[in-house]
Design a protein around this motif. Structure first.
Motif, mmCIF file in Angstrom:
data_model
loop_
_atom_site.group_PDB
_atom_site.id
_atom_site.type_symbol
_atom_site.label_atom_id
_atom_site.label_comp_id
_atom_site.label_asym_id
_atom_site.label_seq_id
_atom_site.Cartn_x
_atom_site.Cartn_y
_atom_site.Cartn_z
ATOM 1 N N ALA A 91 -3.022 -11.939 -2.812
ATOM 2 C CA ALA A 91 -1.841 -12.200 -1.987
ATOM 3 C C ALA A 91 -2.304 -12.691 -0.620
ATOM 4 O O ALA A 91 -2.283 -11.945 0.370
ATOM 5 N N PRO A 92 -2.757 -13.939 -0.545
ATOM 6 C CA PRO A 92 -3.294 -14.435 0.722
ATOM 7 C C PRO A 92 -2.297 -14.427 1.867
ATOM 8 O O PRO A 92 -2.680 -14.353 3.038
ATOM 9 N N ASP A 93 -1.000 -14.513 1.567
ATOM 10 C CA ASP A 93 0.002 -14.498 2.631
ATOM 11 C C ASP A 93 0.460 -13.088 2.963
ATOM 12 O O ASP A 93 1.371 -12.884 3.774
ATOM 13 N N GLY A 94 -0.135 -12.084 2.287
ATOM 14 C CA GLY A 94 0.186 -10.685 2.578
ATOM 15 C C GLY A 94 1.476 -10.198 1.979
ATOM 16 O O GLY A 94 1.962 -9.122 2.323
ATOM 17 N N ALA A 95 2.073 -10.971 1.043
ATOM 18 C CA ALA A 95 3.348 -10.587 0.452
ATOM 19 C C ALA A 95 3.149 -10.100 -0.977
ATOM 20 O O ALA A 95 2.294 -10.613 -1.707
ATOM 21 N N ALA A 96 3.942 -9.122 -1.378
ATOM 22 C CA ALA A 96 3.909 -8.628 -2.744
ATOM 23 C C ALA A 96 4.739 -9.546 -3.638
ATOM 24 O O ALA A 96 5.317 -10.536 -3.192
ATOM 25 N N LEU A 140 0.332 -3.437 -3.106
ATOM 26 C CA LEU A 140 -0.370 -4.429 -2.298
ATOM 27 C C LEU A 140 -1.457 -3.722 -1.521
ATOM 28 O O LEU A 140 -1.176 -2.910 -0.621
ATOM 29 N N ASN A 141 -2.711 -3.976 -1.872
ATOM 30 C CA ASN A 141 -3.841 -3.285 -1.255
ATOM 31 C C ASN A 141 -4.924 -4.278 -0.849
ATOM 32 O O ASN A 141 -5.558 -4.914 -1.698
ATOM 33 N N HIS A 142 -5.099 -4.448 0.469
ATOM 34 C CA HIS A 142 -6.196 -5.258 1.021
ATOM 35 C C HIS A 142 -6.234 -6.657 0.409
ATOM 36 O O HIS A 142 -7.286 -7.149 -0.012
ATOM 37 N N GLY A 143 -5.084 -7.291 0.353
ATOM 38 C CA GLY A 143 -5.006 -8.660 -0.123
ATOM 39 C C GLY A 143 -4.932 -8.794 -1.632
ATOM 40 O O GLY A 143 -4.848 -9.919 -2.137
ATOM 41 N N ILE A 149 -2.929 -7.768 -5.223
ATOM 42 C CA ILE A 149 -1.727 -7.231 -5.857
ATOM 43 C C ILE A 149 -2.149 -6.518 -7.137
ATOM 44 O O ILE A 149 -2.769 -7.111 -8.032
#
Length: 444
Positions: A186-191, A102-105, A107
């Motif tokens: 990953a707009p919600d910051g989740a992988a 997960l890098n800067h939004g 995946i």
């Protein structure tokens, strides 16, 4: 030869084969389907073969290597074998065991470089994903299945020229940091849970696998763009994995068109692009173990091999019109000018004057043109399964291939006729009378 397919149907069949074979696993499955449709019976290595009756058979190892053979008489007759081989793997990007980043939004999916891939062309391509997964249900046995997403699922975006003004002059590629495909945002910051993703794909491709628990995987990214005919006169073909699935397809078709009359054996090995050191590679025991089961008496087996010839088919370098200085001046194979006979003084290829002469006679019978290739003295030469097979079983071997451009790129280029020429030569090889394999040496 009569009863052989013509160039256009050959290319159509080749394109279908390439589309169905994004990985070595799929290439073996595609090859097995062609063999089965043409009367070859499947054997299992774990079974007792007993005394095989004359007929046509095939077996697999690791889902990624295959051996097929036809016996017109019982094996104990000690006749020579017409043998040919190619490899099922191609340079590509293999998914790491725990790949999700997960890098800067974004995946991303971590990869390793498999084989000697030409890396620049992998950027900005529609990439799909395919391979093999192992799985089980709670308390159940281990199972394996092939997967192919068959749609673009990732891309490796280039860095814009505005941020790297010297990209066209000094660009280098860091395999660890520059080649990680972007699979989704990953707009919600989740992988994501990669195993769950594979579980969903497994259920989609193999209904009835509800409750599967993914244990491991061998997955590879590949170019989703289909192969195509190219050129104002459509005299070229362009596509992924021409090295070496074009040779695999030519071998398989030659073994079944027309039905075999002479004793023959073909081997499709995995892992050639990484050195062939594996149970299913050319440095492994697969071919030797099959020969030992067919001819259990050592002296009989040696007599068979002494009467046999092995054709190692792997793509050759066509002269690149933009870089003729990279080639040996008197050895410049051209597209659509015939099969290439490959030679090297240091045994990187197994061809010698006897095996090379036999192949030229064979091509003359098949009305197939022949070209020759050697590498420049100041450049390193690649190799094939040819020398490895010759050393492992002691069979006379010749290295040949169709001329191609952009070898090991994500898309390679070949002539529209050369694959058909190779197929014609192999079909003639599998049909000719035994004396075509005989070399009469001078007697003292």
């Amino acid at each position: 030869m009569e009863n052989t397919i013509q160039p256009v149907p050959f290319i159509q069949g080749l394109f279908e084969y390439l589309q169905a074979s994004p990985t070595a696993f799929h290439a073996v499955r595609s090859s097995a389907e062609i063999l089965s449709l043409n009367g070859f019976q499947r054997l299992e290595e774990s079974d007792d073969w007993g005394e095989l009756a004359p007929g046509s058979y095939y077996l697999q190892r690791n889902n990624s290597s295959l051996i097929a053979f036809h016996l017109s008489v019982p094996p104990r007759a000690s006749r020579g074998l017409r043998m040919a081989g190619a490899h099922t793997d191609s340079p590509c990007l293999k998914v790491k065991p725990q790949p999700v980043q997960l890098n800067h939004g974004a995946i991303q999916i971590g990869v390793e470089v498999y084989g000697g891939a030409l890396l620049n062309p992998w950027f900005d391509r529609d990439l799909s994903l395919a391979g093999r997964v192992s799985w089980h249900r709670e308390g159940g046995p281990l199972q394996c299945s092939l997967l192919d997403f068959q749609r673009p699922v990732a891309v490796i975006p280039s860095l814009a020229i505005h941020l790297d003004r010297e990209a066209n002059e000094k660009r280098s590629i860091n395999k660890q940091t520059d080649l990680t495909p972007v699979a989704m945002l990953a707009p919600d910051g989740a992988a994501i849970d990669f195993s769950e993703l594979l579980k969903e794909q497994l259920l989609q491709e193999h209904p009835g696998t509800e409750g599967a628990i993914i244990l491991d995987h061998d997955l590879f990214f590949y170019d989703h763009q289909p192969p195509s005919r190219v050129g104002l006169n459509q005299e070229l073909i362009s596509g992924a994995r021409l090295d070496n699935l074009l040779s695999c397809y030519a071998l398989i078709r030659a073994a079944v068109d027309p039905p075999a009359q002479q004793d023959l054996l073909i081997v499709l090995n995995d892992h050639e692009e990484t050195g062939s050191v594996s149970s299913s590679g050319a440095q492994g025991p697969f071919l030797r173990s099959v020969l030992e089961r067919l001819y259990p008496e050592p002296e009989q087996r040696l007599r068979v091999l002494a009467q046999s010839l092995f054709i190692s088919a792997d793509n050759a370098h066509a002269v690149h019109p933009n870089f003729p200085q990279k080639y040996e001046a008197n050895h410049l194979p051209q597209l659509n000018r015939g099969v290439v006979l490959k030679k090297n003084a240091n045994q990187r290829y197994a061809t010698d004057s006897l095996s090379g002469g036999l192949f030229k006679l064979l091509c003359s019978k098949a009305e197939v043109p022949v070209q020759e290739f050697v590498m420049r003295n100041d450049m390193a030469c690649g190799s094939t399964i040819g020398p490895l097979t010759a050393a492992a079983i002691g069979v006379a071997t010749v290295d040949v291939g169709i001329p191609s451009l952009a070898m090991h790129s994500i898309r390679e280029t070949a002539g529209s006729l050369d694959g058909w020429y190779l197929y014609r030569a192999l079909a003639t090889f599998f049909q000719e009378k035994p004396e075509c394999l005989t070399c009469r040496e001078d007697q003292p």
